[in-house]
Design an enzyme around this catalytic site. Structure first.
Site, mmCIF file in Angstrom:
data_model
loop_
_atom_site.group_PDB
_atom_site.id
_atom_site.type_symbol
_atom_site.label_atom_id
_atom_site.label_comp_id
_atom_site.label_asym_id
_atom_site.label_seq_id
_atom_site.Cartn_x
_atom_site.Cartn_y
_atom_site.Cartn_z
ATOM 1 N N CYS A 1 5.112 40.549 -6.021
ATOM 2 C CA CYS A 1 6.244 40.518 -6.949
ATOM 3 C C CYS A 1 7.559 40.405 -6.191
ATOM 4 O O CYS A 1 7.839 41.212 -5.294
ATOM 5 C CB CYS A 1 6.253 41.778 -7.819
ATOM 6 S SG CYS A 1 7.617 41.789 -9.011
ATOM 7 N N ASN B 11 -2.311 30.184 -6.111
ATOM 8 C CA ASN B 11 -1.384 30.376 -7.229
ATOM 9 C C ASN B 11 -0.081 29.637 -6.941
ATOM 10 O O ASN B 11 0.379 29.605 -5.802
ATOM 11 C CB ASN B 11 -1.152 31.886 -7.398
ATOM 12 C CG ASN B 11 -0.160 32.253 -8.485
ATOM 13 O OD1 ASN B 11 0.571 33.222 -8.346
ATOM 14 N ND2 ASN B 11 -0.131 31.529 -9.570
ATOM 15 N N ASP C 211 2.557 26.771 -9.477
ATOM 16 C CA ASP C 211 2.837 25.427 -10.003
ATOM 17 C C ASP C 211 1.598 24.684 -10.494
ATOM 18 O O ASP C 211 1.539 23.459 -10.398
ATOM 19 C CB ASP C 211 3.566 24.577 -8.958
ATOM 20 C CG ASP C 211 4.910 25.147 -8.558
ATOM 21 O OD1 ASP C 211 5.485 25.901 -9.364
ATOM 22 O OD2 ASP C 211 5.377 24.861 -7.448
#
Length: 339
Positions: free
Chosen positions: A115, A215, A217
């Site tokens: 994150c 992970n 796009d």
């Protein structure tokens, strides 16, 4: 939109795989997104064929101390396997939270080291942990040793372009007992700008033997096939591409997507499920961003004043009526009925 037979051209996406002993039904995974992948969203994604869905990030300390929405975020509500993502910066809280999650039905526990949000990294959690690999490994070891279920790790390429250390951390994490690694192909400092570097994810593939998820796009089956080829990953994870279309995860794996008339009913169902989960007042707040995404995707020509009326209305029946009209092309009827 890709042809309906895309699953015939990209068969690998439909194949199951395993995270430790846990079977995953296909290779397209819904990313954990705070404020997005709550229970109503995950239920829709799962119903339409997502290989795996992951809870919103659960703060480990808050879960142990029973604060905020942490316990609500923990719920799986019958979705199996149930994967819970934990975040934190102290080994003891991560270990205790992992035990709570496993005792409450988690089949897989994921550690958040990806994150980029300032409120998370400012507390030395999320991708900030990539700046201190030794601390990160202490959290990983504590979590793995606390539970019998598989523990996985999600991270970025590094903190910035001068500190691409995902391969080293992934290698050490595998040695510590991590059963799968997910890599978002950006650094923390990139946030979500530019393009994800799918080729850089292969640096992780080269040093670990556990399953790898790529992970960043992924919007189309062609994207999914390309990221698998370029990264060497075993599966793909989709985040923002699912906003406003929770069924998109399953569609990428070859499942049917809803028709336009069906979408209207699903949006109303999603909206009403959020009101039920959070209560009317909080539900209205939580639902607005989802309604905005749905309208942007499926009613892009909706008049501004009509979209505003939907977003500010505090009458659930009125919202449901207007949403249905907007997504079926009958806004004039809805305005008349609402008058």
């Amino acid at each position: 939109m890709c042809p309906k037979d895309h699953h015939l051209r990209f068969p690998d996406l439909a194949k199951p795989f395993h995270i430790g002993p846990v079977s995953i039904r296909n290779r397209v995974i819904l990313a954990p997104m705070s404020g997005v992948t709550d229970l109503p969203f995950r239920r829709l994604a799962w119903r339409f064929g997502a290989g795996l869905v992951v809870t919103e990030m659960v703060a480990s300390r808050e879960l142990v101390l029973n604060r905020g929405e942490s316990w609500a975020r923990l719920k799986g509500a019958g979705i199996s396997p149930h994967m819970v993502q934990l975040a934190g910066r102290e080994a003891r809280w991560m270990a205790d939270a992992a035990k709570i999650a496993a005792d409450n039905g988690a089949d897989i526990i994921d550690i958040n080291m990806g994150c980029p949000a300032k409120k998370v990294t400012g507390g030395y959690s999320g991708s900030a942990l990539m700046r201190d690999p030794d601390l990160a490994l202490s959290l990983i070891e504590a979590t793995v040793n606390a539970v019998d279920v598989p523990v996985t790790l999600k991270m970025r390429l590094g903190w910035d372009e001068n500190s691409i250390n995902a391969p080293d951390i992934a290698r050490r994490a595998e040695d510590a007992g991590i059963r799968l690694v997910t890599i978002h192909g950006r650094t923390r400092m990139q946030f979500y700008e530019g393009r994800a570097d799918w080729d850089a994810i292969r640096l992780v593939r080269d040093v670990v033997s556990i399953p790898l998820i790529a992970n960043g796009d992924v919007e189309t089956p062609e994207d999914a096939a390309a990221i698998l080829e370029r990264s060497g990953a075993d599966a793909v994870m989709v985040g923002r591409g699912a906003q406003g279309r929770p069924w998109h995860i399953g569609w990428l794996a070859g499942h049917a997507a809803p028709s336009q008339p069906e979408i209207a009913a699903l949006v109303v169902e999603h909206y009403e499920a959020m009101l039920e989960l959070y209560g009317r007042e909080a539900g209205l707040r939580h639902a607005r961003k989802h309604l905005g995404w749905y309208l942007d995707r499926f009613a892009p020509d909706l008049p501004t004043e009509e979209k505003a009326a939907i977003m500010i209305s505090r009458d659930p029946a009125d919202v449901a009526r207007r949403i249905t009209a907007a997504l079926t092309g009958n806004t004039a009827v809805a305005r008349k009925e609402a008058a």
